[in-house]
Design a protein around this motif. Structure first.
Motif, mmCIF file in Angstrom:
data_model
loop_
_atom_site.group_PDB
_atom_site.id
_atom_site.type_symbol
_atom_site.label_atom_id
_atom_site.label_comp_id
_atom_site.label_asym_id
_atom_site.label_seq_id
_atom_site.Cartn_x
_atom_site.Cartn_y
_atom_site.Cartn_z
ATOM 1 N N GLU A 63 34.822 45.218 16.249
ATOM 2 C CA GLU A 63 35.736 44.499 17.140
ATOM 3 C C GLU A 63 34.930 43.494 17.950
ATOM 4 N N LYS A 64 34.974 43.576 19.275
ATOM 5 C CA LYS A 64 34.250 42.591 20.094
ATOM 6 C C LYS A 64 32.840 43.053 20.470
ATOM 7 N N TYR A 65 32.413 44.180 19.916
ATOM 8 C CA TYR A 65 31.127 44.760 20.286
ATOM 9 C C TYR A 65 30.066 44.539 19.218
ATOM 10 N N ASP A 66 28.850 44.280 19.652
ATOM 11 C CA ASP A 66 27.691 44.244 18.764
ATOM 12 C C ASP A 66 26.901 45.517 19.010
ATOM 13 N N LEU A 67 26.904 46.403 18.034
ATOM 14 C CA LEU A 67 26.150 47.648 18.158
ATOM 15 C C LEU A 67 24.683 47.348 17.882
ATOM 16 N N ASP A 68 23.797 48.004 18.612
ATOM 17 C CA ASP A 68 22.378 47.807 18.317
ATOM 18 C C ASP A 68 22.110 48.199 16.865
ATOM 19 N N PHE A 69 22.588 49.392 16.486
ATOM 20 C CA PHE A 69 22.436 49.873 15.114
ATOM 21 C C PHE A 69 23.660 50.689 14.722
ATOM 22 N N ALA A 70 24.049 50.549 13.474
ATOM 23 C CA ALA A 70 25.124 51.365 12.912
ATOM 24 C C ALA A 70 24.535 52.172 11.762
ATOM 25 N N LEU A 71 24.903 53.446 11.726
ATOM 26 C CA LEU A 71 24.443 54.325 10.654
ATOM 27 C C LEU A 71 25.664 55.019 10.073
ATOM 28 N N PHE A 72 25.774 54.998 8.751
ATOM 29 C CA PHE A 72 26.913 55.592 8.077
ATOM 30 C C PHE A 72 26.454 56.764 7.222
ATOM 31 N N ASP A 73 27.253 57.821 7.247
ATOM 32 C CA ASP A 73 27.000 58.999 6.420
ATOM 33 C C ASP A 73 28.365 59.469 5.924
ATOM 34 N N GLY A 74 28.753 58.999 4.744
ATOM 35 C CA GLY A 74 30.094 59.296 4.262
ATOM 36 C C GLY A 74 31.108 58.688 5.206
ATOM 37 N N GLU A 75 31.992 59.528 5.724
ATOM 38 C CA GLU A 75 33.016 59.074 6.665
ATOM 39 C C GLU A 75 32.488 59.001 8.101
ATOM 40 N N ARG A 76 31.340 59.581 8.343
ATOM 41 C CA ARG A 76 30.782 59.621 9.698
ATOM 42 C C ARG A 76 30.093 58.305 10.039
ATOM 43 N N LYS A 77 30.218 57.925 11.319
ATOM 44 C CA LYS A 77 29.636 56.668 11.795
ATOM 45 C C LYS A 77 28.907 56.940 13.102
ATOM 46 N N LEU A 78 27.678 56.432 13.189
ATOM 47 C CA LEU A 78 26.888 56.603 14.404
ATOM 48 C C LEU A 78 26.473 55.248 14.954
ATOM 49 N N ASN A 79 26.758 55.037 16.226
ATOM 50 C CA ASN A 79 26.284 53.868 16.957
ATOM 51 C C ASN A 79 25.022 54.294 17.702
ATOM 52 N N ILE A 80 23.923 53.600 17.437
ATOM 53 C CA ILE A 80 22.648 53.891 18.112
ATOM 54 C C ILE A 80 22.366 52.740 19.056
ATOM 55 N N GLU A 81 22.216 53.057 20.338
ATOM 56 C CA GLU A 81 21.958 52.040 21.357
ATOM 57 C C GLU A 81 20.607 52.275 22.002
#
Length: 109
Positions: free
Chosen positions: A32-50
């Motif tokens: 959306e309007k956010y820039d995540l520092d890092f995105a990590l995907f594991d199947g359906e799971r999503k992790l935002n790392i800041e």
């Protein structure tokens, strides 16, 4: 990294450490309007790392806190999990920060 002028030295260091550990996160991922520092995907799971640094958080006010809370809430609504690391954690115990990401990857849903 898609937007190099917005990437801190700490983020570059963290990205290299994740990559060396076999973690393939996507830097500066747009949600959306956010820039995540890092995105990590594991199947359906999503992790935002800041990586929270002094540049942004030095003048921490109620408004900055509210903005981060609203951002977190929206990302939670969209199914994201969030891990935040202070630059001091990255500086003082990078291997533990990377281990926390690996633990997330290994966790069952």
């Amino acid at each position: 990294m898609s937007n190099p002028e917005r990437v801190s030295d700490w983020e570059r260091l963290f990205y290299r450490a994740m990559y060396q550990a076999g973690i393939r996160a996507i830097p500066q991922y747009k949600v959306e309007k956010y820039d995540l520092d890092f995105a990590l995907f594991d199947g359906e799971r999503k992790l935002n790392i800041e990586i929270d640094g002094e540049r942004y958080h030095r003048n921490w006010t109620g408004e900055l806190c509210r903005r981060d809370q609203m951002r977190n809430l929206r990302l939670f609504e969209l199914g994201w999990e969030i891990k935040r690391f202070w630059v001091y954690e990255v500086r003082d115990d990078l291997s533990r920060c990377i281990q926390k990401i690996k633990e997330w990857q290994e966790r069952e849903t």
